[in-house]
Write an enzyme that holds these catalytic residues in place. Structure first.
Site, short mmCIF file in Angstrom:
data_model
loop_
_atom_site.label_atom_id
_atom_site.label_comp_id
_atom_site.label_asym_id
_atom_site.label_seq_id
_atom_site.Cartn_x
_atom_site.Cartn_y
_atom_site.Cartn_z
N GLU A 44 10.51 -3.74 -106.79
CA GLU A 44 9.66 -4.95 -106.82
C GLU A 44 10.32 -6.02 -107.67
OE1 GLU A 44 8.07 -5.95 -109.76
OE2 GLU A 44 7.30 -4.18 -110.80
N ARG A 69 4.56 1.86 -115.93
CA ARG A 69 4.35 2.26 -114.54
C ARG A 69 4.50 1.09 -113.57
NH1 ARG A 69 2.81 7.40 -115.08
NH2 ARG A 69 2.28 7.69 -112.88
N CYS A 74 17.43 -3.57 -108.43
CA CYS A 74 18.53 -2.60 -108.48
C CYS A 74 19.04 -2.29 -109.88
CB CYS A 74 19.69 -3.06 -107.60
SG CYS A 74 20.54 -4.56 -108.15
N HIS A 112 24.74 -6.46 -106.34
CA HIS A 112 23.98 -5.21 -106.26
C HIS A 112 24.65 -4.12 -107.10
CE1 HIS A 112 21.38 -2.09 -104.79
NE2 HIS A 112 22.42 -1.37 -104.39
N ASP A 127 22.13 5.61 -105.26
CA ASP A 127 21.55 4.26 -105.29
C ASP A 127 20.05 4.37 -105.06
OD1 ASP A 127 20.84 1.62 -105.10
OD2 ASP A 127 22.28 1.12 -103.53
#
Length: 292
Positions: A44, A69, A74, A112, A127
């Site tokens: 998110e 939580r 990435c 990334h 990943d």
């Protein structure tokens, strides 16, 4: 020097993802952790949408993804996962990739993060933070062959200039996800890329709401107001209100969000989030109206 977790932090991470298995640095342990992590901790980008550049120090990442939580993107996912693996005795290397997903002809910047992981017998690509196409299992670093995962088949190919290409098989077609080389990356590299993707006006993370979760047998993805499910069947649903968005983020993606603040005069994380969700709904409604 790689960062590691304290015994209490490691136990809290295991509790977060529901892992109760062995703690040896083996391929079996890597596979089990890699399967569970993206099932529980979603991808998110709420911080970037709220105008905040996510902090990448291990304490902040742990506090957000484990204690609070929440999810992340990435850098947060793979930095946490790397710390877990390093704590267990794995040999890991941080890498960087040029994302080709949805833009296969582009030569994009290296924005990334993923990991190269060594076990006693094999080398793996790991990943746990690529959004809608996050790996649900590590891949053997073995080019040119199709590799099964609990979800789609994947493949690593060696391409020009010594780069590697990660692809996913959707139906009968192979689609590119990202290209990369094996140059190790350092915290400064990720800090620069993190700043870029969370502040650059044309970054997808600045203007669009994105959430993803790899569920057993299916994938759930939210892009702005479109909730997509892909598994044995595929479906899409349009969300029409900020309240609906909030409910999906909590119930489908498992995010712990602050309660909505009814006092609009107060500056709180909750009011900031709801303002953002309202904006996403307005923009999506505007685009839909224009298209029709």
């Amino acid at each position: 020097m790689n960062q590691t977790l304290s015994p209490a932090q490691l136990a809290a991470y295991f509790d977060r993802i529901g892992y109760t298995g062995p703690q040896q640095a083996t391929s079996e342990t890597l596979y089990a952790l890699h399967r569970l992590h993206p099932q529980v901790i979603p991808f998110e980008n709420l911080d970037a949408l709220l105008g905040r550049t996510p902090r990448l120090d291990l304490e902040s990442v742990f506090a957000k993804l484990v204690s609070a939580r929440r999810g992340g993107y990435c850098y947060e996912h793979n930095l946490l996962f790397r710390a877990v693996l390093d704590t267990l005795g794995f040999d890991t290397t941080g890498l960087a990739a040029r994302v080709l997903w949805n833009d296969p002809a582009a030569m994009t910047p290296r924005t990334h993060m993923m990991l190269l992981v060594e076990t006693p017998d094999d080398t793996w690509l790991a990943d746990v933070g690529f959004g809608s196409m996050t790996l649900s299992a590590p891949l053997l670093f073995d080019t040119g062959r199709e590799q099964a995962t609990p979800h789609e088949p994947f493949r690593l190919d060696l391409i020009e200039r010594g780069d590697f290409l990660l692809q996913v098989k959707l139906g009968d077609a192979w689609r590119p996800i990202y290209r990369f080389d094996l140059e190790p990356q350092f915290p400064a590299d990720y800090a620069m890329a993190n700043h870029y993707v969370s502040t650059y006006p044309e970054s997808i993370f600045v203007d669009h709401l994105i959430a993803a979760r790899v569920m057993p047998g299916e994938r759930q993805t939210l892009f702005d107001t479109t909730l997509s499910q892909r598994g044995k069947t595929e479906s899409k649903r349009e969300l029409t209100s900020a309240e609906e968005l909030r409910g999906v983020l909590q119930d489908v993606f498992g995010l712990a969000l602050p309660a909505k603040d009814s006092d609009t005069r107060r500056e709180t994380p909750a009011s900031g989030l709801d303002d953002v969700l309202e904006r996403i709904v307005r923009l999506s409604t505007s685009i839909t109206s224009t298209a029709s």
